[in-house]
Write an enzyme that holds these catalytic residues in place. Structure first.
Site, mmCIF file in Angstrom:
data_model
loop_
_atom_site.group_PDB
_atom_site.id
_atom_site.type_symbol
_atom_site.label_atom_id
_atom_site.label_comp_id
_atom_site.label_asym_id
_atom_site.label_seq_id
_atom_site.Cartn_x
_atom_site.Cartn_y
_atom_site.Cartn_z
ATOM 1 N N LYS A 69 0.900 -1.168 -0.039
ATOM 2 C CA LYS A 69 -0.108 -0.003 -0.093
ATOM 3 C C LYS A 69 0.785 1.184 -0.032
ATOM 4 O O LYS A 69 0.430 2.312 -0.681
ATOM 5 C CB LYS A 69 -0.866 -0.017 1.275
ATOM 6 N N GLY A 70 2.066 1.125 0.429
ATOM 7 C CA GLY A 70 2.822 2.216 1.015
ATOM 8 C C GLY A 70 3.168 3.510 -0.104
ATOM 9 O O GLY A 70 3.295 4.499 -0.114
ATOM 10 N N GLU B 47 8.322 2.230 -5.683
ATOM 11 C CA GLU B 47 8.286 1.680 -4.165
ATOM 12 C C GLU B 47 8.204 3.126 -3.409
ATOM 13 O O GLU B 47 8.659 4.133 -3.830
ATOM 14 C CB GLU B 47 9.584 1.178 -4.011
ATOM 15 N N ASP B 48 7.626 2.811 -2.137
ATOM 16 C CA ASP B 48 7.728 4.055 -1.233
ATOM 17 C C ASP B 48 9.017 4.114 -0.692
ATOM 18 O O ASP B 48 9.550 5.245 -0.388
ATOM 19 C CB ASP B 48 6.663 3.767 -0.101
ATOM 20 N N ASP C 96 14.521 -0.669 2.100
ATOM 21 C CA ASP C 96 14.936 -0.803 3.487
ATOM 22 C C ASP C 96 16.156 -1.769 3.383
ATOM 23 O O ASP C 96 17.163 -1.600 2.940
ATOM 24 C CB ASP C 96 14.060 -1.079 4.570
ATOM 25 N N LYS D 281 17.109 3.583 2.229
ATOM 26 C CA LYS D 281 18.025 3.701 3.373
ATOM 27 C C LYS D 281 19.281 2.818 3.075
ATOM 28 O O LYS D 281 19.378 1.721 3.201
ATOM 29 C CB LYS D 281 17.169 2.801 4.422
ATOM 30 N N PHE E 101 12.682 4.776 11.256
ATOM 31 C CA PHE E 101 11.539 4.262 10.948
ATOM 32 C C PHE E 101 10.563 5.678 10.779
ATOM 33 O O PHE E 101 10.739 6.428 11.656
ATOM 34 C CB PHE E 101 10.861 3.585 12.216
ATOM 35 N N ILE E 102 9.919 5.859 9.600
ATOM 36 C CA ILE E 102 9.405 6.987 9.231
ATOM 37 C C ILE E 102 8.049 6.683 8.886
ATOM 38 O O ILE E 102 7.704 5.546 8.395
ATOM 39 C CB ILE E 102 10.166 7.656 7.960
ATOM 40 N N ASP F 142 2.760 3.707 6.392
ATOM 41 C CA ASP F 142 2.204 3.497 7.958
ATOM 42 C C ASP F 142 2.973 3.124 9.187
ATOM 43 O O ASP F 142 4.120 2.886 8.940
ATOM 44 C CB ASP F 142 1.202 2.271 7.683
ATOM 45 N N ARG G 153 -0.964 6.717 7.103
ATOM 46 C CA ARG G 153 -0.571 6.771 5.594
ATOM 47 C C ARG G 153 -1.063 8.028 5.156
ATOM 48 O O ARG G 153 -0.714 8.590 3.888
ATOM 49 C CB ARG G 153 -1.359 5.645 5.002
HETATM 50 P P1 5GP Z 1 12.466 -3.998 2.604
HETATM 51 O O1 5GP Z 1 11.798 -5.278 1.944
HETATM 52 O O2 5GP Z 1 13.329 -3.020 1.707
HETATM 53 O O3 5GP Z 1 13.189 -4.646 3.941
HETATM 54 O O4 5GP Z 1 11.320 -3.129 3.157
HETATM 55 C C1 5GP Z 1 10.455 -2.416 2.231
HETATM 56 C C2 5GP Z 1 9.232 -2.574 2.903
HETATM 57 O O5 5GP Z 1 9.074 -2.144 4.142
HETATM 58 C C3 5GP Z 1 8.652 -0.799 2.208
HETATM 59 O O6 5GP Z 1 7.992 -1.053 1.108
HETATM 60 C C4 5GP Z 1 7.708 -0.347 3.348
HETATM 61 O O7 5GP Z 1 6.377 -1.142 3.299
HETATM 62 C C5 5GP Z 1 8.274 -1.128 4.664
HETATM 63 N N1 5GP Z 1 9.168 -0.319 5.272
HETATM 64 C C6 5GP Z 1 10.528 0.069 5.193
HETATM 65 N N2 5GP Z 1 11.312 0.853 5.895
HETATM 66 C C7 5GP Z 1 9.906 1.564 6.585
HETATM 67 C C8 5GP Z 1 9.774 2.587 7.239
HETATM 68 O O8 5GP Z 1 10.806 3.173 7.905
HETATM 69 N N3 5GP Z 1 8.656 3.107 7.619
HETATM 70 C C9 5GP Z 1 7.526 2.311 7.289
HETATM 71 N N4 5GP Z 1 6.270 2.786 7.572
HETATM 72 N N5 5GP Z 1 7.618 1.443 6.298
HETATM 73 C C10 5GP Z 1 8.738 0.832 6.116
#
Ligand code: 5GP
Length: 181
Positions: free
Chosen positions: A47-48, A103-104, A107, A135, A156-157, A163, A169
């Site tokens: 959703k992000g 992508e939002d 991470d 990040k 964490f944002i 969300d 959101r």
């Molecule tokens: P990854 O697979 O790269 O570890 O994480 C990606 C997903 O985790 C993002 O699409 C998002 O939904 C969530 N995510 C990662 N970091 C954050 C953050 O700082 N805040 C929020 N709200 N969601 C995050």
């Protein structure tokens, strides 16, 4: 911009609407400049990314392009669960197409890496990724996204689509979790 409290956690202002809008415009211009066809398919990761995708897609303004939606979930609360569950699939035909994933936030990179692999298996012409936030210090899987709005430290944002347990959101700005003293 004021601090906000959600489920007992305090978030402090981090990026203003102007900060976000400026980077969305820049990323849109870069994506458009690099497109080699006039009919790419943009894949918004729900959703992000919904809010970023809406603004980015409008700013890119390519009438022959398409937008599709996919959903994965790897987060619970403020921690990545490390698991990828595909919830909504990509039905649109991406074979031979120029694909740009929206992508939002990237991470650990697990979501991005899994998505790329899944889409690459569909034999597109190319796959690139545009993310609002990245990040770099947290990256463990795959490569860096081709287009980045704003690089941030591993915090964490929330807000602008992102969300905390499905809350926050709708915030127009981005907030960061306040460090405990
Ligand atoms: P990854 O697979 O790269 O570890 O994480 C990606 C997903 O985790 C993002 O699409 C998002 O939904 C969530 N995510 C990662 N970091 C954050 C953050 O700082 N805040 C929020 N709200 N969601 C995050």
């Amino acid at each position: 911009m004021k601090d906000i409290t959600i489920k007992g956690l305090t978030f402090v202002p981090y990026l203003s609407r102007e900060d976000i809008a400026k980077q969305v415009e820049r990323v849109a211009a870069e994506v458009k400049r690099d497109c080699v066809t006039d009919s790419p398919i943009f894949v918004c990761v729900l959703k992000g990314a919904f809010m970023f995708a809406a603004d980015l897609y409008r700013a890119i303004d390519m009438p022959k392009s398409e937008i599709a939606f996919i959903r994965y979930k790897s987060y619970s609360g403020t921690e990545s669960t490390g698991e990828m569950n595909k919830i909504l699939g990509l039905n649109d035909d991406v074979t031979g197409r120029e694909v740009i994933i929206i992508e939002d936030i990237v991470d650990t990179g697990l979501t991005a890496h899994t998505l790329r692999s899944d889409i690459e298996a569909m034999h597109p012409m190319s796959v690139k990724m545009a993310t609002l936030l990245y990040k770099p210090e947290s990256l463990k899987h795959g490569k860096a996204p081709e287009y980045v709005g704003i690089e941030i430290p591993p915090k964490f944002i929330v807000g602008y689509g992102l969300d905390f347990d499905e809350r926050a959101r709708g915030l127009k700005e981005i907030y960061v979790l306040k460090k405990e003293d």
